[in-house]
Write a protein that holds these residues in place. Structure first.
Motif, PDB file in Angstrom:
ATOM      1  N   VAL A  10       0.846  -1.194   0.000  1.00 58.12           N
ATOM      2  CA  VAL A  10       0.000   0.000   0.000  1.00 58.12           C
ATOM      3  C   VAL A  10       0.879   1.240   0.000  1.00 58.12           C
ATOM      4  N   ASP A  11       0.307   2.370  -0.383  1.00 58.52           N
ATOM      5  CA  ASP A  11       1.072   3.616  -0.469  1.00 58.52           C
ATOM      6  C   ASP A  11       1.397   4.214   0.890  1.00 58.52           C
ATOM      7  N   ARG A  12       0.539   3.956   1.873  1.00 52.69           N
ATOM      8  CA  ARG A  12       0.745   4.536   3.201  1.00 52.69           C
ATOM      9  C   ARG A  12       0.940   3.413   4.207  1.00 52.69           C
ATOM     10  N   SER A  13       1.838   3.646   5.153  1.00 56.11           N
ATOM     11  CA  SER A  13       2.070   2.645   6.186  1.00 56.11           C
ATOM     12  C   SER A  13       2.196   3.354   7.531  1.00 56.11           C
ATOM     13  N   PRO A  14       2.033   2.601   8.612  1.00 57.86           N
ATOM     14  CA  PRO A  14       2.188   3.213   9.936  1.00 57.86           C
ATOM     15  C   PRO A  14       3.660   3.553  10.196  1.00 57.86           C
ATOM     16  N   ASN A  15       3.887   4.404  11.177  1.00 58.52           N
ATOM     17  CA  ASN A  15       5.258   4.783  11.537  1.00 58.52           C
ATOM     18  C   ASN A  15       6.010   3.659  12.229  1.00 58.52           C
ATOM     19  N   SER A  16       5.274   2.722  12.833  1.00 52.08           N
ATOM     20  CA  SER A  16       5.899   1.565  13.460  1.00 52.08           C
ATOM     21  C   SER A  16       5.145   0.314  13.010  1.00 52.08           C
TER      22      SER A  16
END
Length: 72
Positions: A10-16
């Motif tokens: 996906v284009d966006r992921s969590p910071n952790s």
């Protein structure tokens, strides 16, 4: 049995990196998975995603591993 229906980029992921769970009753098991990753030196947290308690929305024991950029 463990079922892995697929891997998705996906284009966006969590910071952790997170193990996401969708039913409150499955939080302890999600924590167990996160702890197993931690034992081998990988930093993983858990995150509850509300709105999926109904059995019609997701199968039981549905978990998702969201990997952050630069996961170590």
């Amino acid at each position: 049995d463990i079922v892995v229906p697929g891997v998705q980029q996906v284009d966006r992921s969590p910071n952790s990196t997170e193990i996401r769970y969708f039913k409150l009753a499955e939080g302890v098991e999600a924590e167990g998975f996160a702890n197993a990753f931690k034992k081998i030196g990988l930093d993983v947290s858990t995150k509850y995603i509300p709105g999926y308690e109904s059995p019609q929305k997701l199968r039981p024991r549905h978990y998702e591993l969201w990997i952050s950029p630069g996961w170590k």
